[in-house]
Design a protein around this motif. Structure first.
Motif, PDB file in Angstrom:
ATOM      1  N   VAL A 150       0.882  -1.173   0.054  1.00 16.95           N
ATOM      2  CA  VAL A 150      -0.022   0.065  -0.128  1.00 16.95           C
ATOM      3  C   VAL A 150       0.762   1.227   0.059  1.00 16.95           C
ATOM      4  O   VAL A 150       1.924   1.431   0.882  1.00 16.95           O
ATOM      5  CB  VAL A 150      -0.857   0.182   1.252  1.00 16.95           C
ATOM      6  CG1 VAL A 150      -1.799   1.302   1.210  1.00 16.95           C
ATOM      7  CG2 VAL A 150      -1.926  -1.116   1.129  1.00 16.95           C
ATOM      8  N   GLY A 151       0.553   2.193  -0.962  1.00 15.73           N
ATOM      9  CA  GLY A 151       1.076   3.423  -0.889  1.00 15.73           C
ATOM     10  C   GLY A 151       2.035   3.973  -2.032  1.00 15.73           C
ATOM     11  O   GLY A 151       2.621   5.042  -2.074  1.00 15.73           O
ATOM     12  N   GLY A 152       2.314   2.940  -2.732  1.00 10.70           N
ATOM     13  CA  GLY A 152       3.032   3.343  -4.164  1.00 10.70           C
ATOM     14  C   GLY A 152       4.650   3.426  -4.281  1.00 10.70           C
ATOM     15  O   GLY A 152       5.100   4.052  -5.168  1.00 10.70           O
ATOM     16  N   LYS A 153       5.050   3.062  -3.166  1.00 10.54           N
ATOM     17  CA  LYS A 153       6.621   3.125  -3.126  1.00 10.54           C
ATOM     18  C   LYS A 153       7.202   1.981  -3.700  1.00 10.54           C
ATOM     19  O   LYS A 153       6.801   0.711  -3.645  1.00 10.54           O
ATOM     20  CB  LYS A 153       7.094   3.162  -1.529  1.00 10.54           C
ATOM     21  CG  LYS A 153       7.103   4.618  -1.093  1.00 10.54           C
ATOM     22  CD  LYS A 153       8.096   4.441   0.283  1.00 10.54           C
ATOM     23  CE  LYS A 153       8.307   5.714   0.867  1.00 10.54           C
ATOM     24  NZ  LYS A 153       9.068   5.585   2.195  1.00 10.54           N
ATOM     25  N   THR A 154       8.113   2.209  -4.688  1.00 12.29           N
ATOM     26  CA  THR A 154       8.825   1.220  -5.473  1.00 12.29           C
ATOM     27  C   THR A 154      10.230   1.246  -5.457  1.00 12.29           C
ATOM     28  O   THR A 154      10.593   2.567  -5.777  1.00 12.29           O
ATOM     29  CB  THR A 154       8.216   0.931  -6.948  1.00 12.29           C
ATOM     30  OG1 THR A 154       8.499   1.938  -7.698  1.00 12.29           O
ATOM     31  CG2 THR A 154       6.796   0.982  -7.079  1.00 12.29           C
ATOM     32  N   ALA A 155      11.007   0.246  -5.583  1.00  8.36           N
ATOM     33  CA  ALA A 155      12.493   0.512  -5.397  1.00  8.36           C
ATOM     34  C   ALA A 155      13.148  -0.727  -5.654  1.00  8.36           C
ATOM     35  O   ALA A 155      12.921  -1.775  -5.366  1.00  8.36           O
ATOM     36  CB  ALA A 155      12.956   1.220  -4.490  1.00  8.36           C
ATOM     37  N   VAL A 156      14.439  -0.672  -6.099  1.00  8.89           N
ATOM     38  CA  VAL A 156      15.497  -1.604  -5.864  1.00  8.89           C
ATOM     39  C   VAL A 156      16.699  -1.157  -4.985  1.00  8.89           C
ATOM     40  O   VAL A 156      16.790   0.117  -4.996  1.00  8.89           O
ATOM     41  CB  VAL A 156      16.076  -2.140  -7.286  1.00  8.89           C
ATOM     42  CG1 VAL A 156      14.790  -2.701  -8.186  1.00  8.89           C
ATOM     43  CG2 VAL A 156      16.526  -0.903  -7.985  1.00  8.89           C
ATOM     44  N   ASP A 157      17.474  -2.016  -4.691  1.00  7.04           N
ATOM     45  CA  ASP A 157      18.754  -1.712  -3.682  1.00  7.04           C
ATOM     46  C   ASP A 157      19.806  -1.481  -4.721  1.00  7.04           C
ATOM     47  O   ASP A 157      20.125  -2.050  -6.021  1.00  7.04           O
ATOM     48  CB  ASP A 157      18.887  -2.921  -2.725  1.00  7.04           C
ATOM     49  CG  ASP A 157      17.800  -3.349  -1.932  1.00  7.04           C
ATOM     50  OD1 ASP A 157      17.028  -2.377  -1.755  1.00  7.04           O
ATOM     51  OD2 ASP A 157      17.916  -4.450  -1.657  1.00  7.04           O
ATOM     52  N   LEU A 158      20.710  -0.529  -4.218  1.00  8.66           N
ATOM     53  CA  LEU A 158      22.190  -0.285  -4.894  1.00  8.66           C
ATOM     54  C   LEU A 158      22.982  -0.951  -3.868  1.00  8.66           C
ATOM     55  O   LEU A 158      22.764  -1.119  -2.878  1.00  8.66           O
ATOM     56  CB  LEU A 158      22.247   1.043  -5.116  1.00  8.66           C
ATOM     57  CG  LEU A 158      21.321   1.691  -5.958  1.00  8.66           C
ATOM     58  CD1 LEU A 158      21.734   3.230  -6.258  1.00  8.66           C
ATOM     59  CD2 LEU A 158      21.423   1.263  -7.538  1.00  8.66           C
ATOM     60  N   PRO A 159      24.418  -1.129  -4.600  1.00  7.84           N
ATOM     61  CA  PRO A 159      25.288  -1.582  -3.348  1.00  7.84           C
ATOM     62  C   PRO A 159      25.408  -0.530  -2.226  1.00  7.84           C
ATOM     63  O   PRO A 159      25.903  -0.675  -1.230  1.00  7.84           O
ATOM     64  CB  PRO A 159      26.669  -1.677  -4.364  1.00  7.84           C
ATOM     65  CG  PRO A 159      26.104  -1.978  -5.724  1.00  7.84           C
ATOM     66  CD  PRO A 159      24.707  -1.117  -6.023  1.00  7.84           C
TER      67      PRO A 159
END
Length: 349
Positions: free
Chosen positions: A139-148
């Motif tokens: 819920v809330g629309g935060k999307t992401a991937v990790d970086l080193p």
């Protein structure tokens, strides 16, 4: 069925019902005119629920394809999300088509980010199967991937078009991953609802898990509606996360799960708050005690000094400070920026 509306983005419904995955196509058909649907899932979840979801989507008239990645936070990288986007392009998905995120927080984050960047944005649906994703990340629309360099440093805001929460999926969770999700529910109680915290603290969470999920997403929806892009109040939802993300990074995103790390982060910031007169004495002890109820540790193997050093990559850092989230008392979260030079003193290192 429990339901609520989130008035963010174009607005969307959250539906909570045991067994809803088997009829997900009917509900998705109400919000999408897509021809092709791409299910994004992982090697743990797809064997359990992939066919159920695929069959429901096909019954609703969709052409269904799927992209499966290796389960685990280690897969939450720019490489994986680009692989997903290239898969969408190879299969000719258009702006009218749809991504369905079937899985936990990692799946939702990556599928949502792929939806945000493919053709500059296509719709996506959240089908969260872990407790952590059901109470929080779907819920809330935060999307992401990790970086080193740190967790969730590459991402975008994109609200889903619908969230369908099937509590039957919790039956296949290990005790550890049920506990992992409870850490996020405890967090919500700490910052927004003393009664929610006390329900978890004093009762049997599993027996009222539908109510806990509903209250968590309801509280989060209210915050997101007031502050969709995290310019103010929404930062409260990061309670325990600044130190938690640092702990995950120090453990190479493998040895400590997200909820476990957030629990450690909540205890650490409360101890610092109590030592500096910012938090009511005894809060850290209460949080640590309720975490132990779910066999979650309140302390990482790394030193406080190492954790503080690892916080430097946190996305909540501004030029000269970090926005730390404290609680005055259970249920009363607040934002307190701390200058970089004062952070070691805050944590007593």
């Amino acid at each position: 069925m429990k339901s609520l509306k989130v008035n963010a983005g174009r607005g969307y419904d959250i539906l909570i019902e045991k067994g809803i995955l088997s009829s997900c196509g009917e509900y998705i058909k109400d919000v999408s005119t897509a021809d092709t649907v791409c299910i994004v899932s992982d090697t743990n979840v797809f064997p359990l629920y992939g066919e159920t979801v695929k069959n429901s989507l096909e019954k609703a008239g969709y052409n269904v394809i799927y992209y499966i990645f290796n389960a685990g936070e280690e897969a939450k990288t720019t490489e994986t999300v680009i692989n997903i986007v290239e898969f969408l392009a190879e299969n000719g998905l258009t702006r009218n088509d749809l991504i369905v995120a079937l899985g936990g927080g990692v799946t939702g984050d990556m599928a949502g980010f792929a939806a945000a960047i493919y053709l500059r944005g296509i719709d996506f649906v959240q089908l969260p199967t872990s407790l952590l994703s059901q109470v929080d990340s779907s819920v809330g629309g935060k999307t992401a991937v990790d970086l080193p360099q740190g967790k969730n440093l590459c991402g975008a805001f994109l609200q889903p078009v619908i969230v369908l929460i099937d509590t039957a999926a919790l039956d296949t969770l290990s005790p550890h991953y049920f506990a992992d999700g409870m850490a996020e529910a405890i967090k919500m109680g700490c910052i927004k609802s003393k009664s929610l915290f006390e329900t978890i603290e004093n009762g049997d969470a599993k027996s009222v898990i539908d109510d806990i999920i509903y209250e968590c997403v309801s509280l989060k929806a209210q915050v997101v509606e007031r502050d969709e892009k995290e310019h103010g109040e929404r930062a409260l939802l990061n309670f325990g996360h600044t130190a938690g993300h640092a702990i995950e990074k120090l453990n190479s995103f493998k040895d400590v799960s997200h909820g476990e790390a957030v629990g450690m982060g909540m205890v650490l910031i409360c101890k610092a708050g109590e030592a500096n007169g910012l938090t009511k004495p005894g809060c850290a002890e209460r949080i640590e005690k309720v975490l132990k109820k779910f066999n979650l540790s309140g302390e990482d193997k790394h030193s406080v000094s190492e954790i503080v050093s690892a916080m430097n990559a946190d996305k909540k850092r501004t030029g000269d400070s970090i926005k730390f989230i404290f609680i005055k008392d259970i249920g009363e979260g607040y934002i307190n920026p701390v200058k970089n030079e004062n952070i070691p003193k805050l944590f007593g290192v």
